[in-house]
Design an enzyme around this catalytic site. Structure first.
Site, PDB file in Angstrom:
ATOM      1  N   CYS A  64       0.806  -1.218   0.000  1.00  0.00           N
ATOM      2  CA  CYS A  64       0.000   0.000   0.000  1.00  0.00           C
ATOM      3  C   CYS A  64       0.842   1.271   0.000  1.00  0.00           C
ATOM      4  O   CYS A  64       0.302   2.370  -0.138  1.00  0.00           O
ATOM      5  CB  CYS A  64      -0.948  -0.008   1.196  1.00  0.00           C
ATOM      6  SG  CYS A  64      -2.250  -1.253   1.051  1.00  0.00           S
ATOM      7  N   ASP A 102     -11.481  -4.069   3.393  1.00  0.00           N
ATOM      8  CA  ASP A 102     -12.350  -2.922   3.157  1.00  0.00           C
ATOM      9  C   ASP A 102     -13.812  -3.247   3.464  1.00  0.00           C
ATOM     10  O   ASP A 102     -14.568  -2.388   3.929  1.00  0.00           O
ATOM     11  CB  ASP A 102     -12.226  -2.455   1.703  1.00  0.00           C
ATOM     12  CG  ASP A 102     -10.943  -1.685   1.442  1.00  0.00           C
ATOM     13  OD1 ASP A 102     -10.339  -1.214   2.415  1.00  0.00           O
ATOM     14  OD2 ASP A 102     -10.559  -1.561   0.273  1.00  0.00           O
TER      15      ASP A 102
END
Length: 341
Positions: free
Chosen positions: A20, A102
């Protein structure tokens, strides 16, 4: 604490970034997305509950109901990134856990995923790609989530992730704009993944504690948060603890006060910062949040760790989660969105 394991191909050497940390910087991303929220028509029968407005972890729509309030919501997200570790199977597991996170960050449960694969077909053998996909499948299976195919492209740089669809109760969502003053903040995974991954990329050292943390699903933490009545959460990924906390506080109209002594870190994380294994993404995170943060007397290394670009990090929940340390609280809006104490 660490071991060195020889691998035929070091996947991290084929990526300009890692995990990320290769995200577009948050400030630049907000500039790009500004004003792009699509207007909703009054005729739609699937109202958008969560969209671009607050930069939440996933989009949410409600399904039409036969009279009465909708009882089901669909959660949709996608996440992919360059190799964060050299082992292809581990990279697949990490990327899948990160994409599924998520949905958990919204209080949902993933039900269907499709693979997103970019592969330099003339450079890296496809048996490595198979291992990446196998890792993703194993994590999705652990989560009880189907994998129904996907999409692949020939790309000079390897990338992998998933687009994930989940289901949630629309009345029990976890949102980043639902924080309220007086609520504690709980963090479900330790920080330091970014600097350990950066050290791994530079030296080949393997950090088992980092891999174990990244492949761990946020499923149980999400379920515990919803069961405890929490309504506000986010997951900690590429923008770092401070970046995601700033977004949560800003969206909720509150200030977050962080007890820096209570924040947990992985073994070896402080040593990695001391030795200079800090990604450009982490430094950009810190630069972005600085105008919104009162750092007090927090030392430079701790500031970097708090801004460290995480991959498949934990949930930050406005509420108490069994087994997770309380690292601060939300208070009435002050001059800064985040205050370190």
């Amino acid at each position: 604490m660490t071991t060195t394991r020889e691998t035929p191909v070091r996947l991290t050497q084929f990526a300009h970034g890692g995990g990320c940390a290769c995200k577009i910087p948050p400030g630049e991303l907000e500039d790009v997305l500004g004003g792009l929220a699509a207007p909703m028509t009054t005729t739609t029968d699937t109202p958008l509950l969560v969209g671009l407005a607050t930069g939440d972890d996933a989009a949410v729509v409600t399904l039409p109901a036969d009279g009465g309030a909708p009882t089901q919501a669909v959660v949709s997200t996608a996440d992919f990134f360059t190799p964060v570790v050299d082992d292809p199977y581990d990279w697949g597991r990490i990327a899948a856990a990160n994409a599924l996170s998520d949905v958990y960050a919204m209080g949902g449960r993933p039900v269907l995923a499709v693979n997103l694969l970019a592969w330099p077909r003339d450079v890296l053998p496809f048996d490595l790609a198979r291992e990446v996909l196998r890792g993703g499948l194993d994590i999705a299976t652990e989560a009880g989530c189907h994998v129904g195919g996907g999409h692949s492209v020939d790309d000079p740089e390897p990338k992998y992730g998933m687009a994930v669809t989940g289901l949630a109760d629309p009345t029990r969502l976890l949102r980043n704009d639902a924080g309220r003053p007086g609520v504690p903040l709980s963090l479900t995974k330790p920080l330091g993944l970014g600097v350990l991954n950066n050290r791994h990329k530079a030296t080949g050292e393997r950090f088992e504690q980092a891999v174990a943390t990244m492949v761990a699903l946020n499923r149980d933490a999400s379920a515990a948060a919803v069961a405890a009545g929490a309504t506000c959460a986010t997951d900690i990924t590429g923008f770092g603890f401070l970046g995601h906390l700033h977004k949560l506080a800003r969206a909720s109209g509150v200030t977050a006060v962080v007890d820096t002594a209570a924040v947990p870190y992985l073994d070896g994380a402080r040593e990695a910062v001391r030795d200079g294994y800090v990604s450009g993404g982490t430094r950009r995170n810190l630069e972005w949040v600085a105008p919104f943060t009162d750092f007090g007397d927090t030392d430079a290394d701790t500031r970097l760790l708090l801004a460290d670009a995480q991959t498949s990090g934990g949930l930050l929940v406005a509420g108490e989660v069994p087994g997770a340390p309380v690292v601060g609280e939300l208070v009435l809006r002050r001059e800064h969105s985040v205050v370190l104490s």
